[in-house]
Enzyme design. Structure first.
Site, short mmCIF file in Angstrom:
data_model
loop_
_atom_site.label_atom_id
_atom_site.label_comp_id
_atom_site.label_asym_id
_atom_site.label_seq_id
_atom_site.Cartn_x
_atom_site.Cartn_y
_atom_site.Cartn_z
N ASP A 144 11.74 0.39 -0.69
CA ASP A 144 10.42 0.84 -1.19
C ASP A 144 10.61 2.11 -2.01
O ASP A 144 11.18 3.09 -1.53
CB ASP A 144 9.51 1.09 0.02
CG ASP A 144 8.07 1.40 -0.39
OD1 ASP A 144 7.16 0.74 0.14
OD2 ASP A 144 7.86 2.30 -1.22
N ASP B 176 6.56 -2.13 -6.10
CA ASP B 176 7.58 -1.13 -5.71
C ASP B 176 8.32 -1.42 -4.42
O ASP B 176 9.04 -0.58 -3.94
CB ASP B 176 6.97 0.27 -5.70
CG ASP B 176 6.42 0.68 -4.35
OD1 ASP B 176 5.83 -0.18 -3.66
OD2 ASP B 176 6.60 1.85 -3.98
N GLU B 177 8.14 -2.62 -3.87
CA GLU B 177 8.90 -2.89 -2.64
C GLU B 177 9.32 -4.36 -2.53
O GLU B 177 8.67 -5.24 -3.09
CB GLU B 177 8.10 -2.49 -1.39
CG GLU B 177 6.80 -3.22 -1.24
CD GLU B 177 6.03 -2.80 0.02
OE1 GLU B 177 6.63 -2.73 1.10
OE2 GLU B 177 4.82 -2.55 -0.11
#
Ligand code: DCP
Ligand code: MG
Length: 368
Positions: free
Chosen positions: A8, A103-104
């Site tokens: 993340d 984002d992860e």
């Protein structure tokens, strides 16, 4: 041995803004809408977080808490672009990548040395994008997700297989997947504060409190979960091709180009931990006629020699006097299912636990 990474990015939107505008670096940045038009904070840089600012907070409140905060309007296209770069780095480590948001992502790196992969992943994301990523590694998705959050920013937490219960025990029950704020409150009222408290409850207690969900909650509290990493993009073949500035008819030169292509493909297969049986050579002639020829290796491989030899045999059969080529390509497909790879012994396991003892577990975790 199953190893799953949860990765993340740290303060994603804000870090992208700081990268693109050096004046924002080291400063509290609030990405989001305007306070006067009821905007909310999408994210805050780590410099702003000690002031109590967080995602989804009204910008008006954020500005009150952190008056020196610099408000930046979000640029979603730019974030998508950066996300693609990061996911490409992830996919260089394994084809089994499950993105959860921009984002992860989860990465299945089973059969490899988890600490080594995690460190290299962090290094490459930093080097190729400038972003920092926090990483959690364990045998299950949700333990890794909890782990990646524990040492943010730039965190790295590895939970070795077998240590899950000890790792989870001191954490607040609300951290467990499937336990929302309301349930957490109810559990606290029953004296269940930590995941350890929860795990120590008898089976019939779970049945009473969680009904249908009892078994899955109980297993998770005990650190057990077999949810696989879901990916839509599974590699079916790895190939490399090149178009020549001038058509090539010379046998030796064709041979040299083919060798280069084969070694590129071999390296890429090795990087992805794949072995294939079918070798394909793609050819385009001077008149744009395009066709391919394929054949099968005696056993799955990613070694350059067998791939190169078979590719050369396929191409040789197509060489006739006066024939010139515009393009050549080499591909390998028909992968073995990777079972052999998964059973490789983890020779570095011993060193790995020594390292963990010193650095990788958060201070709150009791060591066995
Ligand atoms: N985001 C948003 N609104 C939210 C939560 C997040 O617009 N309520 C956006 C902005 C974040 C990005 O999604 O940059 C990623 O969300 P994260 O929850 O991972 O938060 P960050 O990456 O910003 O910070 P952290 O370092 O805590 O992961
Ligand atoms: Mg993030």
């Amino acid at each position: 041995m199953a190893h799953i990474i949860h990765a993340d990015l740290d303060a994603f939107y804000a870090t992208v803004e700081q990268l693109d505008n050096p004046e924002l670096r080291g400063k509290p940045v609030l990405v989001g809408g305007r306070p006067e038009s009821r905007g909310v904070v999408a994210t805050a840089s780590y410099e702003a977080r000690p002031f109590g600012v967080h995602s989804a907070m009204p910008m008006r409140t954020a500005v009150r808490l952190c008056p020196q905060g610099i408000i930046v309007r979000p640029r979603f296209n730019r974030y998508r672009e950066m996300s693609r770069l990061v996911m490409d780095v992830f996919r260089d480590f394994t084809e089994i990548v499950e993105p959860l948001s921009l984002d992860e992502a989860y990465l299945d790196i089973s059969g490899r040395w988890p600490l080594g992969v995690a460190l290299e992943l962090k290094r490459r994301v930093k080097e190729e994008t400038g972003l920092t990523v926090s990483v959690g590694v364990s045998a299950s998705k949700y333990v890794s997700k909890i782990a990646s959050d524990l040492q943010k920013p730039d965190g790295l937490v590895v939970v070795p297989s077998g240590d899950e219960t000890g790792f989870l025990a001191p954490l607040a029950v609300g951290k467990l997947w499937g336990i929302g704020p309301k349930t957490a409150e109810r559990l606290n009222a029953e004296g269940v504060e930590t995941i350890g408290d929860l795990a120590s409850k008898p089976t019939d207690w779970f049945a009473r409190v969680f009904g249908q969900r009892a078994e899955s909650v109980r297993l998770r509290a005990a650190g057990q979960d077999n949810e696989p990493v879901h990916t839509e993009r599974v590699t079916k073949s790895v190939s490399s091709e090149t178009t020549f500035p001038d058509d090539i008819g010379d046998t030796e030169e064709l041979h040299r180009v083919l060798d280069e292509l084969a070694s590129g493909v071999s390296g890429s297969l090795e990087g992805k931990g794949l072995q294939g049986r079918t070798v394909t050579v793609k050819m385009r002639l001077a008149d744009f006629t395009t066709f391919s020829r394929q054949s099968t290796l005696p056993r799955p491989s990613n070694d350059v020699d067998p791939i190169r030899e078979l590719a050369w045999r396929l191409l040789s059969a197509e060489l006739t006097a006066g024939r010139t080529f515009r393009l050549l390509g080499v591909g390998v497909s028909n992968f073995s299912d990777g079972e052999e790879e998964r059973q490789l012994p983890l020779t570095l396991e011993g060193d790995f636990s020594a390292v963990r003892r010193e650095w990788w577990l958060p201070e709150t975790t009791p060591l066995p």
